[in-house]
Design a protein around this motif. Structure first.
Motif, PDB file in Angstrom:
ATOM      1  N   CYS A 169       0.848  -1.196   0.000  1.00  0.00           N
ATOM      2  CA  CYS A 169       0.000   0.000   0.000  1.00  0.00           C
ATOM      3  C   CYS A 169       0.883   1.244   0.000  1.00  0.00           C
ATOM      4  O   CYS A 169       1.903   1.292   0.680  1.00  0.00           O
ATOM      5  CB  CYS A 169      -0.899   0.025   1.235  1.00  0.00           C
ATOM      6  SG  CYS A 169      -2.190  -1.227   1.238  1.00  0.00           S
ATOM      7  N   ILE A 206      -3.015  -8.055  -0.724  1.00  0.00           N
ATOM      8  CA  ILE A 206      -3.629  -6.769  -1.025  1.00  0.00           C
ATOM      9  C   ILE A 206      -3.854  -6.586  -2.522  1.00  0.00           C
ATOM     10  O   ILE A 206      -4.777  -5.885  -2.947  1.00  0.00           O
ATOM     11  CB  ILE A 206      -2.757  -5.644  -0.437  1.00  0.00           C
ATOM     12  CG1 ILE A 206      -2.914  -5.625   1.087  1.00  0.00           C
ATOM     13  CG2 ILE A 206      -3.117  -4.288  -1.024  1.00  0.00           C
ATOM     14  CD1 ILE A 206      -1.992  -4.676   1.785  1.00  0.00           C
ATOM     15  N   SER A 207      -3.055  -7.246  -3.334  1.00  0.00           N
ATOM     16  CA  SER A 207      -3.264  -7.142  -4.778  1.00  0.00           C
ATOM     17  C   SER A 207      -4.557  -7.817  -5.227  1.00  0.00           C
ATOM     18  O   SER A 207      -5.067  -7.548  -6.314  1.00  0.00           O
ATOM     19  CB  SER A 207      -2.080  -7.755  -5.531  1.00  0.00           C
ATOM     20  OG  SER A 207      -2.053  -9.171  -5.372  1.00  0.00           O
ATOM     21  N   SER A 208      -5.090  -8.690  -4.366  1.00  0.00           N
ATOM     22  CA  SER A 208      -6.323  -9.398  -4.733  1.00  0.00           C
ATOM     23  C   SER A 208      -7.489  -9.100  -3.800  1.00  0.00           C
ATOM     24  O   SER A 208      -8.619  -9.490  -4.074  1.00  0.00           O
ATOM     25  CB  SER A 208      -6.077 -10.912  -4.740  1.00  0.00           C
ATOM     26  OG  SER A 208      -5.703 -11.375  -3.449  1.00  0.00           O
ATOM     27  N   ARG A 209      -7.230  -8.397  -2.686  1.00  0.00           N
ATOM     28  CA  ARG A 209      -8.274  -8.091  -1.718  1.00  0.00           C
ATOM     29  C   ARG A 209      -8.017  -6.706  -1.137  1.00  0.00           C
ATOM     30  O   ARG A 209      -6.935  -6.430  -0.640  1.00  0.00           O
ATOM     31  CB  ARG A 209      -8.306  -9.130  -0.598  1.00  0.00           C
ATOM     32  CG  ARG A 209      -9.456  -8.949   0.368  1.00  0.00           C
ATOM     33  CD  ARG A 209      -9.368  -9.950   1.521  1.00  0.00           C
ATOM     34  NE  ARG A 209     -10.563  -9.914   2.330  1.00  0.00           N
ATOM     35  CZ  ARG A 209     -11.589 -10.730   2.200  1.00  0.00           C
ATOM     36  NH1 ARG A 209     -11.552 -11.680   1.276  1.00  0.00           N
ATOM     37  NH2 ARG A 209     -12.656 -10.625   2.958  1.00  0.00           N
ATOM     38  N   GLN A 210      -9.013  -5.845  -1.194  1.00  0.00           N
ATOM     39  CA  GLN A 210      -8.836  -4.469  -0.757  1.00  0.00           C
ATOM     40  C   GLN A 210      -8.672  -4.396   0.756  1.00  0.00           C
ATOM     41  O   GLN A 210      -9.424  -4.998   1.521  1.00  0.00           O
ATOM     42  CB  GLN A 210     -10.023  -3.608  -1.185  1.00  0.00           C
ATOM     43  CG  GLN A 210      -9.833  -2.133  -0.878  1.00  0.00           C
ATOM     44  CD  GLN A 210     -10.923  -1.276  -1.495  1.00  0.00           C
ATOM     45  OE1 GLN A 210     -11.764  -1.760  -2.252  1.00  0.00           O
ATOM     46  NE2 GLN A 210     -10.919   0.012  -1.189  1.00  0.00           N
ATOM     47  N   LEU A 211      -7.671  -3.645   1.176  1.00  0.00           N
ATOM     48  CA  LEU A 211      -7.461  -3.415   2.597  1.00  0.00           C
ATOM     49  C   LEU A 211      -8.491  -2.398   3.087  1.00  0.00           C
ATOM     50  O   LEU A 211      -8.741  -1.394   2.430  1.00  0.00           O
ATOM     51  CB  LEU A 211      -6.037  -2.871   2.820  1.00  0.00           C
ATOM     52  CG  LEU A 211      -5.569  -2.708   4.254  1.00  0.00           C
ATOM     53  CD1 LEU A 211      -5.358  -4.067   4.898  1.00  0.00           C
ATOM     54  CD2 LEU A 211      -4.262  -1.897   4.291  1.00  0.00           C
ATOM     55  N   THR A 213     -10.269   0.771   4.596  1.00  0.00           N
ATOM     56  CA  THR A 213      -9.770   2.145   4.497  1.00  0.00           C
ATOM     57  C   THR A 213      -9.210   2.676   5.815  1.00  0.00           C
ATOM     58  O   THR A 213      -8.454   3.646   5.808  1.00  0.00           O
ATOM     59  CB  THR A 213     -10.880   3.079   4.011  1.00  0.00           C
ATOM     60  OG1 THR A 213     -12.013   2.960   4.908  1.00  0.00           O
ATOM     61  CG2 THR A 213     -11.327   2.710   2.599  1.00  0.00           C
TER      62      THR A 213
END
Length: 379
Positions: A169, A206-211, A213
């Motif tokens: 990120c 994180i490239s496949s699942r959004q962290l 906010t």
């Protein structure tokens, strides 16, 4: 041109002290120095153990750990007892394997980096189940030193103060010192709840699942200049070609320099705390030495995955490559995870050539002999 040999085995874990890895010359036993620091007595003791139980050379890894190689299985228990006596080993194996912590090596005693690292070490038992290679970086200096090194959760400085950032990120979450390790554990819990066998590192997850906010928003500070061999306020810094620390020569250097401690880095360099800068022909003292931009794994016969001997030709070619050089015994590329200007990959006793890439990338030439390489233009 011949195809590459069978795909090497990826272990998915790194050797430890309690759980060593068998290699071509015996067990590989890894020591994780707390805060990347060993006292002079610990360093001298480790050198003695390397000569007594290992092959006489200590490996400095790209995770700022130290490895003894060539240890006989029958000697493993005795070696553990000696490491414990030197206070270089956690009594609980489960804690030892979690202590994958990088720190900025120029920290001062009891500064922010040291305080956070001590607290994290004390609270490792609160972490959830994590993959074996999952690691942390405490890089709380005005200009980051560890941005290019392997870590999954990072504590850094931002414009407004301390931030906690998930690797992969661009931004992180603002935290106070008092809550930093609490939030680090919370982020590790989130990762533990969502990772899969294919996403065992934070950046990949994180490239496949959004962290969420809540973990985003604050940018880290700029990246600083890399450390080089030379003299610093804390003491002299020396380079270790291919990460090799000959035990006898290191012991002599510690004694002659008067250093009170040794700090290790993930960049094949070590710092002699409060030591005098003295001549050390077995180590690198000039930051422009091409060996500092040359990576080579142990190679054959030391590693059973390797298909070629590596370090001899790496040393010969270093002077002839204008940029970075990586010589890998197989396609795993353990010595250098990133790309290099020139990468040579062992295959059935010969080398495949990759330019501007990694060991696992498609080569532009295959089946090159050492003799051919010595006549090629590799600039």
């Amino acid at each position: 041109m011949s195809a590459r040999s069978s795909k090497p085995v990826v272990q998915g874990w790194c050797p430890g002290a309690h759980r060593p890895m068998m290699s071509g010359d015996g067990l590989v036993v890894r020591v994780r120095p707390r805060l990347a620091r060993l006292s002079a007595a610990q360093t001298l003791g480790l050198c003695e153990l390397s000569e007594r139980f290992g092959n006489g050379t200590i490996d400095l890894t790209n995770r700022a750990n130290l490895q003894l190689r060539g240890v006989a299985e029958a000697d493993h228990r005795s070696l553990l007892a000696k490491l414990t006596a030197l206070d270089l080993l956690d009594a609980e194996p489960g804690i030892e394997v979690r202590r994958n912590i990088l720190v900025s090596p120029l920290y001062q005693a009891d500064d922010l980096t040291a305080r956070l690292a001590h607290e994290l070490i004390e609270r490792l038992g609160e972490l959830p189940a994590l993959p074996a290679k999952f690691g942390f970086a405490i890089d709380t200096v005005p200009k980051r030193q560890l941005a290019g090194d392997s870590a999954d959760i990072r504590l850094e400085l931002g414009e407004a103060g301390l931030i906690l950032r998930a690797d992969g990120c661009e931004t992180g979450r603002s935290v106070t010192e008092g809550e930093a390790i609490d939030r680090l554990i919370d982020l590790a819990v989130w990762f533990s709840a969502h990772f899969t066998p294919e996403t065992r590192r934070m950046a990949r997850l994180i490239s496949s699942r959004q962290l969420p906010t809540q973990w985003l928003g604050d940018h880290p500070c700029a990246i600083g200049e890399p450390l080089e061999p030379g003299t610093y306020l804390l003491g002299p810094v020396y380079g270790a070609p291919f990460g090799q620390l000959p035990a006898k020569q290191l012991s002599d250097l510690i004694g002659k320099s008067g250093a009170v401690a040794m700090r290790v880095t993930p960049w094949r360099m070590f710092l002699l705390e409060d030591g005098a800068a003295i001549s050390a022909p077995d180590f690198v003292t000039d930051g422009t030495d091409p060996l500092m931009t040359t990576d080579a794994c142990p190679g054959a016969p030391l590693c059973p995955q390797a298909e070629v001997e590596t370090r001899g030709i790496a040393r010969e070619l270093a002077q002839r490559v204008s940029g970075s050089l990586h010589v890998s015994g197989c396609t795993k590329g353990c010595a250098r995870m990133g790309s290099a200007d020139i990468t040579l990959v062992g295959s059935a006793g010969r080398f495949d050539l990759v330019k501007q890439g990694r060991a696992g990338d498609e080569p532009i030439q295959r089946g090159l002999t050492p003799e051919t390489l010595m006549t090629m233009d590799l600039t």
